[in-house]
Design a protein around this motif. Structure first.
Motif, PDB file in Angstrom:
ATOM      1  N   LEU A 208       0.856  -1.184   0.000  1.00 18.11           N
ATOM      2  CA  LEU A 208       0.000   0.000   0.000  1.00 18.11           C
ATOM      3  C   LEU A 208       0.893   1.236   0.000  1.00 18.11           C
ATOM      4  CD1 LEU A 208      -2.804   1.308   0.227  1.00 18.11           C
ATOM      5  CD2 LEU A 208      -2.565   1.183   2.714  1.00 18.11           C
ATOM      6  N   THR A 209       0.840   1.999  -1.085  1.00 18.55           N
ATOM      7  CA  THR A 209       1.605   3.232  -1.235  1.00 18.55           C
ATOM      8  C   THR A 209       0.689   4.298  -1.822  1.00 18.55           C
ATOM      9  OG1 THR A 209       2.312   2.750  -3.504  1.00 18.55           O
ATOM     10  CG2 THR A 209       3.684   1.863  -1.717  1.00 18.55           C
ATOM     11  N   LYS A 210       1.206   5.484  -1.998  1.00 20.99           N
ATOM     12  CA  LYS A 210       0.422   6.529  -2.645  1.00 20.99           C
ATOM     13  C   LYS A 210       0.027   6.099  -4.061  1.00 20.99           C
ATOM     14  CE  LYS A 210       2.374  10.437  -0.085  1.00 20.99           C
ATOM     15  NZ  LYS A 210       3.197  11.680  -0.175  1.00 20.99           N
ATOM     16  N   ALA A 211       0.906   5.370  -4.722  1.00 21.62           N
ATOM     17  CA  ALA A 211       0.640   4.939  -6.101  1.00 21.62           C
ATOM     18  C   ALA A 211      -0.391   3.822  -6.185  1.00 21.62           C
ATOM     19  CB  ALA A 211       1.941   4.494  -6.766  1.00 21.62           C
ATOM     20  N   THR A 212      -0.477   2.983  -5.147  1.00 21.70           N
ATOM     21  CA  THR A 212      -1.393   1.837  -5.205  1.00 21.70           C
ATOM     22  C   THR A 212      -2.702   2.075  -4.452  1.00 21.70           C
ATOM     23  OG1 THR A 212      -0.404   0.770  -3.252  1.00 21.70           O
ATOM     24  CG2 THR A 212       0.539   0.242  -5.410  1.00 21.70           C
ATOM     25  N   LYS A 213      -2.803   3.182  -3.721  1.00 23.58           N
ATOM     26  CA  LYS A 213      -4.040   3.486  -2.989  1.00 23.58           C
ATOM     27  C   LYS A 213      -5.223   3.536  -3.963  1.00 23.58           C
ATOM     28  CE  LYS A 213      -6.228   5.355   0.728  1.00 23.58           C
ATOM     29  NZ  LYS A 213      -6.352   4.728   2.047  1.00 23.58           N
ATOM     30  N   TYR A 214      -6.235   2.712  -3.722  1.00 24.59           N
ATOM     31  CA  TYR A 214      -7.458   2.650  -4.539  1.00 24.59           C
ATOM     32  C   TYR A 214      -7.145   2.412  -6.017  1.00 24.59           C
ATOM     33  CZ  TYR A 214      -9.689   4.698  -0.398  1.00 24.59           C
ATOM     34  OH  TYR A 214     -10.150   4.942   0.887  1.00 24.59           O
ATOM     35  N   MET A 215      -6.136   1.608  -6.306  1.00 26.20           N
ATOM     36  CA  MET A 215      -5.792   1.371  -7.710  1.00 26.20           C
ATOM     37  C   MET A 215      -6.873   0.550  -8.425  1.00 26.20           C
ATOM     38  SD  MET A 215      -2.652  -1.409  -7.423  1.00 26.20           S
ATOM     39  CE  MET A 215      -2.225  -1.190  -9.142  1.00 26.20           C
ATOM     40  N   ILE A 216      -7.703  -0.171  -7.661  1.00 22.77           N
ATOM     41  CA  ILE A 216      -8.864  -0.856  -8.241  1.00 22.77           C
ATOM     42  C   ILE A 216     -10.095  -0.151  -7.704  1.00 22.77           C
ATOM     43  CG2 ILE A 216     -10.072  -3.042  -8.514  1.00 22.77           C
ATOM     44  CD1 ILE A 216      -7.475  -4.483  -8.023  1.00 22.77           C
ATOM     45  N   ASN A 217     -10.882   0.445  -8.607  1.00 21.54           N
ATOM     46  CA  ASN A 217     -11.966   1.341  -8.199  1.00 21.54           C
ATOM     47  C   ASN A 217     -13.069   1.378  -9.241  1.00 21.54           C
ATOM     48  OD1 ASN A 217     -11.258   3.438 -10.244  1.00 21.54           O
ATOM     49  ND2 ASN A 217      -9.374   3.539  -9.050  1.00 21.54           N
ATOM     50  N   LYS A 218     -14.013   2.272  -9.078  1.00 22.37           N
ATOM     51  CA  LYS A 218     -15.181   2.345  -9.958  1.00 22.37           C
ATOM     52  C   LYS A 218     -14.820   2.617 -11.414  1.00 22.37           C
ATOM     53  CE  LYS A 218     -15.997   7.240  -8.940  1.00 22.37           C
ATOM     54  NZ  LYS A 218     -16.938   8.217  -8.352  1.00 22.37           N
TER      55      LYS A 218
END
Length: 317
Positions: A208-218
């Motif tokens: 979990l990093t800034k780049a991967t935060k919510y990388m799968i989303n709406k």
């Protein structure tokens, strides 16, 4: 020298530390008693934590004698690495010690999705015999998409390959001839969108990093197949949970297996706990007797190495 263990550690690791001559204080609930913890840490030469202990600048300032911090696991989002580096305190995670257990969790999730035996068992015990309803499908020829191609993904790919699955992977930091591609037959894809659209199962293996935060989303759930499942054994917050709920309710995907959540433990009124096709487990993907014994022994031995003036091969700072 004195060592403080603030969370669950398998007994053989604690015994190993004591055999090596250390005084060990162990309180598996200490991570939840912040004030008491901060009052205790100044007394210790080494601290061993898991994922709940917040190792931030306040904690590190209190740990005036600390020469090393051991992490019983691999995730480091609860540890401020920059602050540890500034204070010259090496942080040692249990590199790869639980990789096999997590890989087997992913296989268990896919097998459960394709052949839900526990549901069939419950239905039969209610007096039913619905063979058509519980007709499943084979993993053979299905596509597994791996987000992140580190050691856990490598071991997952090897096991999935034995089931005849096609395996694709997305990781912009992996080169074409790295072992996970060269030796396991994982086919790399150029974008996350391509992986999501081509996979029957998507398994997350990134920090979990800034780049991967919510990388799968709406925005990208609609790309997935309506029968697809997403599996997260990495960290909560990589998948946007409310977007996941809505994607399942609108039948954009079939379901999910979540071993990690953005807020742990799950709240009783959480919408994610109300969806039957979201299967939840209490952050146990890497938690087997074997992996925890390996983890405890590795951290005990690497902490000992540093306290005796050496360098740990697992240190990240």
């Amino acid at each position: 020298m004195k060592i403080l263990v603030t969370e669950l550690m398998w007994e053989d690791g604690i015994e190993e530390l004591r055999r090596l001559g250390y005084s060990v204080d162990y309180d598996m609930e200490l991570s939840r008693k912040r004030e008491e913890l901060l009052n205790l840490v100044p007394k210790y030469d080494a601290l061993i934590v898991r994922n709940e202990t917040r190792v931030d600048p306040e904690f590190l300032d209190a740990a005036k004698k600390a020469k090393v911090i051991g992490r019983l696991g691999v995730g480091l989002d609860n540890i401020n690495l920059e602050a540890a580096k500034e204070r010259n305190i090496p942080v040692i995670p249990a590199k790869n010690a639980n990789a096999t257990s997590v890989a087997e969790y992913v296989m268990a999730a896919m097998l459960d999705a394709s052949r839900p035996l526990s549901d069939a068992d419950a239905d039969v015990r209610r007096g039913n015999w619905d063979r058509r309803f519980f007709t499943g499908y084979e993993l053979n020829k299905r596509t597994l998409g791996l987000i992140g191609l580190g050691e856990i993904a490598n071991r997952t790919a090897r096991r999935a390959k034995a089931f005849g699955m096609d395996i694709i992977g997305y990781d912009p930091f992996v080169a074409p001839f790295d072992h996970v591609l060269a030796e396991t037959g994982v086919r790399p894809v150029d974008t996350l969108d391509e992986l999501l659209s081509d996979s029957d199962f998507v398994s997350v293996h990134v920090p979990l990093t800034k780049a991967t935060k919510y990388m799968i989303n709406k925005d990208n759930f609609p790309l997935m197949k309506p029968h697809a499942y997403v599996i997260n054994s990495a960290r909560g917050g990589i998948i946007h949970e409310q977007d996941l709920v809505e994607a399942i309710q609108s039948k954009k995907i079939a379901g999910a297996y979540l071993d990690v959540l953005e807020k742990e433990p799950v709240e009783k009124d959480s919408s994610i706990a109300q969806i039957e096709s979201i299967r939840l487990s209490p952050h146990i993907a890497g938690l087997t007797d074997e992996s925890q014994s390996r983890t405890a022994m590795l951290i005990a031995q690497e902490v000992d190495r540093v306290l005796k003036g050496g360098e740990s091969i697992c240190a990240v700072v």
